[in-house]
Design a protein around this motif. Sequence first.
Motif, PDB file in Angstrom:
ATOM      1  N   THR A 214      36.719  45.326  27.903  1.00 34.32           N
ATOM      2  CA  THR A 214      36.511  46.563  28.660  1.00 34.32           C
ATOM      3  C   THR A 214      36.356  46.335  30.167  1.00 34.32           C
ATOM      4  OG1 THR A 214      34.117  46.436  28.240  1.00 34.32           O
ATOM      5  CG2 THR A 214      35.454  47.702  26.682  1.00 34.32           C
TER       6      THR A 214
ATOM      7  N   ASP B  67      37.658  46.180  33.734  1.00 42.91           N
ATOM      8  CA  ASP B  67      38.857  46.849  34.244  1.00 42.91           C
ATOM      9  C   ASP B  67      39.141  46.615  35.731  1.00 42.91           C
ATOM     10  OD1 ASP B  67      36.777  48.274  35.318  1.00 42.91           O
ATOM     11  OD2 ASP B  67      37.490  50.254  34.667  1.00 42.91           O
TER      12      ASP B  67
ATOM     13  N   ASP C 258      41.149  44.997  37.743  1.00 41.67           N
ATOM     14  CA  ASP C 258      42.366  44.197  37.746  1.00 41.67           C
ATOM     15  C   ASP C 258      42.898  44.038  39.169  1.00 41.67           C
ATOM     16  OD1 ASP C 258      43.348  46.703  38.344  1.00 41.67           O
ATOM     17  OD2 ASP C 258      44.395  46.961  36.429  1.00 41.67           O
TER      18      ASP C 258
END
Length: 484
Positions: A462, A464, A466
């Motif tokens: 989970t 996130d 990126d």
Amino acid sequence: MPHVEHTFTAEADKIAFSQKVIYGFGALANNLLGAAIGMMSIVLVTGLKMNPAVVGLLMALPRLTDALTDPLMGFISDHTRSRWGRRKPYIFFGAIFAGLIFALLWQLPSGYSESFYFWYFLLGSILFYLAYTVFATPWVALGYELTPDYHERTRLMGVTNFMGQFAWVGVPWLYAIMQNENLFSDPVEGARSVAIGIGIFVAIIGILPAIYCKERFQSSPEISDQKNDIKESFGEGLKRNVKDFLHGFAITIKFKPFLKLCVATFLVFNGFMLVSAFTSYVIIYYVFGGDQVLGAEYMGWSGTVSAISTFGVIVLVTKLSTRYSKRQLFFFSTGVSIFGFGLKWFCFTPSNPLLLLIPAPFIAFGLGGLFTLMSSMMADVCDLDELNTGERREGMYGSIFWWVVKLGMALALALSGILLNMTGFDIDLAGAQAEKTLFLMRIFDIAIPMVASAIAIWIIVTYDLDEDKANTVRQALEARRNAV
């Protein structure tokens, strides 16, 4: 793993290779201190005949002080304003004092009670970890701010982790050196001499990042500038700093991306650490039937194979980081290490001791990938925090992150002694340990890191932050700084 499109690193964002290597010397000093004290602690059991559970407690208690000193040092470093920068003065003096105190810590006198050794080592360890914190916390924070580029951070941490792994090449041999009858009369005398060598070496290489590396932020932006203009008494300043420290601490520990990295690292690293000392007993008393000399030799070879393999893992992960996301690479490296831990059930066998070297390269993927990727991801988290709060808090984030790791290490060292006692292990039985004892030792040695690593993978699913999001954050920060 699906291929991911990446951006290129601008020349202005690249760090000279010499600077990466010099920063990496800090990792070598940091890893050597942390690894050596854990490996050398076996001397307290085999040389001074202390209870394994007592030794585990002795390793754990000093680390509890880090709950305060690490974040406090991070806060102090973040808010330092000096002509030499926010980090470098602490790195310089911290390395010198950490090396000196480590050398003194192991000058254990002979012929005293277990109680004497407990208190001697406990008080000395507290002083050592204070000096260690003064060095390590600003050094970690310095790495987070050396470049703003998403990929260059991974390359920096790859070189840093590569340099730090040289500590793990030598550390597995420490017990064999201390145990060598041709060099020392007993392991305790060996520990005295080895500690002096380590202390001097750490003091020399630990100061190099302070001398040669460059800080991007000489002071904390915006908010620290405003506070510098406030006229206040000592009492008012102290009250404000305490309030600011508590506020910053609260924001840090509530930041979800940061918490996910902390918990995953805690599980992978400390699952490994919980059984690292435990594995020594499995090798000595299961594989070699209580032969400490031969067991120590094979422990050294296994550690060396693992360390050399980790060099290859770091290079591989760093190279792949321009093709796959950091999260994908974490799944890959941690998954391979789980496979390696499982192999130990088949390869740790008295009938063919050489097989115990086979799991080491696979297990090396766990830590080799972990700190290369997590340190890079932490730098991304620091940028996101600045966008949200307006402050650079690498010191606070780095200190809490590594305190969580060290807390887990302390718990692992304490639990390793308790687990060893739970198996029914008796030092006086030497190689005649009960069959049930040996079975439980093997089960704990394999199952604990496998389960911990699997949970860590589930947590990072989970996460996130990126590359696209990190680049968006950077653009927003640069626009804000240009406006100011």
